[in-house]
Enzyme design. Structure first.
Site, PDB file in Angstrom:
ATOM      1  N   ASP A  17       0.881  -1.160   0.000  1.00 27.23           N
ATOM      2  CA  ASP A  17       0.000   0.000   0.000  1.00 27.23           C
ATOM      3  C   ASP A  17       0.928   1.221   0.000  1.00 27.23           C
ATOM      4  O   ASP A  17       2.118   1.093   0.323  1.00 27.23           O
ATOM      5  CB  ASP A  17      -0.861  -0.044   1.273  1.00 27.23           C
ATOM      6  N   ASP A  39      -0.207   5.040   0.836  1.00 26.82           N
ATOM      7  CA  ASP A  39      -0.503   6.067   1.843  1.00 26.82           C
ATOM      8  C   ASP A  39      -0.410   5.479   3.250  1.00 26.82           C
ATOM      9  O   ASP A  39      -1.169   4.578   3.605  1.00 26.82           O
ATOM     10  CB  ASP A  39      -1.913   6.633   1.628  1.00 26.82           C
TER      11      ASP A  39
HETATM   12  C1  BG6 Z   1      -6.063   5.402  -0.036  1.00 23.98           C
HETATM   13  C2  BG6 Z   1      -6.165   6.355   1.131  1.00 23.98           C
HETATM   14  O1  BG6 Z   1      -4.750   4.968  -0.183  1.00 23.98           O
HETATM   15  O2  BG6 Z   1      -6.469   6.065  -1.229  1.00 23.98           O
HETATM   16  C3  BG6 Z   1      -7.568   6.916   1.237  1.00 23.98           C
HETATM   17  O3  BG6 Z   1      -5.854   5.655   2.319  1.00 23.98           O
HETATM   18  C4  BG6 Z   1      -7.971   7.553  -0.092  1.00 23.98           C
HETATM   19  O4  BG6 Z   1      -7.607   7.884   2.265  1.00 23.98           O
HETATM   20  C5  BG6 Z   1      -7.809   6.537  -1.220  1.00 23.98           C
HETATM   21  O5  BG6 Z   1      -9.332   7.974  -0.040  1.00 23.98           O
HETATM   22  C6  BG6 Z   1      -8.146   7.129  -2.586  1.00 23.98           C
HETATM   23  O6  BG6 Z   1      -7.212   8.140  -2.907  1.00 23.98           O
HETATM   24  P1  BG6 Z   1      -7.374   9.166  -4.108  1.00 23.98           P
HETATM   25  O7  BG6 Z   1      -6.014   9.859  -4.155  1.00 23.98           O
HETATM   26  O8  BG6 Z   1      -7.660   8.397  -5.335  1.00 23.98           O
HETATM   27  O9  BG6 Z   1      -8.472  10.092  -3.743  1.00 23.98           O
HETATM   28 MG    MG Z   2      -2.802   3.195   3.463  1.00 16.85          MG
END
Ligand code: BG6
Ligand code: MG
Length: 219
Positions: free
Chosen positions: A9, A11
Site C-alpha cells: 500500500d 498512503d
Molecule cells: C487510499 C487512502 O490509499 O487512497 C484513502 O488511504 C484515499 O484515504 C484513497 O481515499 C483514494 O485516494 P485518491 O487519491 O484516489 O483520492
Molecule cells: Mg494506506
C-alpha cells in the site's frame, strides 16, 4: 524463502500521505459546515475517494443533500486540496525504512507491486523517487470492488504471476488488512497493534519489517 512477492500500500506505509488525505477531508467538511473527529480517520483509511466522501457526508448528516454530479464535484475539490498538499513531496517524505525494505525485496528476488486505492499513487511514486522498484502498479480505476474486497491485491498477484499463498501484503489500514486476508495472503500491518489486530503481524514502521519472520508465518 517461500515469499515470492511483496504487495505494498502507499498512503501511510511508504509515505505519510494518509495524514494529508484526512486533512483534505477536514477542510472539505469544514467548508460544508461541520467538523470531523479524529476517530473518523480510521474509517476512511484505504477507502476509495467516493466511498470516503460518503462516510464524510454521512457523519455530517448530509448524505442525501447532493446529486451524483455534486458529489463528484465535492470529491474533485477534496482531490485538489490533497494534490496541493502533496505537490512539494520529495524523497524526504518517505517513511522510515521504506526504501530499505524495497531494496531488501529486490536483493532477495521478491517481486514488488503497488496496490494503492489512490489514483494519485503513480504521481507520489515519481515524487518520492521509488517508481523503479516496482514490477507492477495496479490502476485502482480498473478495480471493480475497492478494499476491503480482495480484488486489488489479487490483481497485483495475478499480474506478477505469483500464487497469493506466496504473497505478503503490507498495509496501514483496517480495510487494507481485510483486503489482503480475503485475497489469501499474509497481512503485514504498519502502525498500531490494536487497530490492526486482524493482521498476521504488525510493525510500527517499515524499518523493522523482518522478511524472515514473515517468511516463517507463511504456510
Ligand atoms: C487510499 C487512502 O490509499 O487512497 C484513502 O488511504 C484515499 O484515504 C484513497 O481515499 C483514494 O485516494 P485518491 O487519491 O484516489 O483520492
Ligand atoms: Mg494506506
Amino acid at each position: 524463502m517461500k515469499i515470492r512477492a511483496m504487495i505494498f500500500d502507499m498512503d501511510g506505509v511508504l509515505t505519510s500521505s494518509s495524514d494529508e488525505h484526512f486533512a483534505a477531508w477536514r477542510i472539505l467538511a469544514s467548508d460544508l459546515g461541520f467538523d470531523l473527529p479524529d476517530e473518523l480517520e480510521v474509517l476512511t483509511k484505504g477507502v476509495s475517494r467516493m466511498d470516503s466522501l460518503e462516510i464524510i457526508l454521512k457523519h455530517g448528516q448530509m448524505q442525501d443533500e447532493f446529486t451524483y454530479e455534486q458529489k463528484n464535484e465535492l470529491a474533485s475539490s477534496k482531490n485538489e486540496i490533497y494534490m496541493d498538499m502533496i505537490s512539494k513531496f520529495t524523497a524526504s517524505d518517505l517513511l522510515p525504512g521504506a526504501v530499505q525494505l524495497l531494496e531488501v525485496c529486490k536483493a532477495g528476488n521478491i517481486k514488488v507491486a503497488l496496490a494503492s486505492a489512490s489514483k494519485n499513487g503513480p504521481i507520489l511514486m515519481e515524487r518520492l523517487g521509488i517508481t523503479h522498484y516496482f514490477d507492477y502498479v495496479v490502476n485502482p480505476a480498473e478495480i471493480a470492488h475497492g478494499k476491503p474486497a480482495p480484488d486489488i491485491f489479487l490483481k497485483a498477484a495475478g499480474e506478477l504471476g505469483v500464487n497469493p499463498r506466496f504473497c505478503a501484503g503490507i498495509e496501514d489500514a483496517v480495510a487494507g488488512i481485510r483486503s489482503i486476508k480475503a485475497a489469501g495472503m499474509i497481512a503485514v500491518g504498519i502502525g498500531d497493534t490494536d487497530e490492526l489486530s486482524e493482521a498476521d503481524i504488525v510493525y510500527p514502521d517499515c524499518s523493522v519489517v523482518d522478511l524472515l519472520e514473515i517468511n516463517r508465518i507463511m504456510l
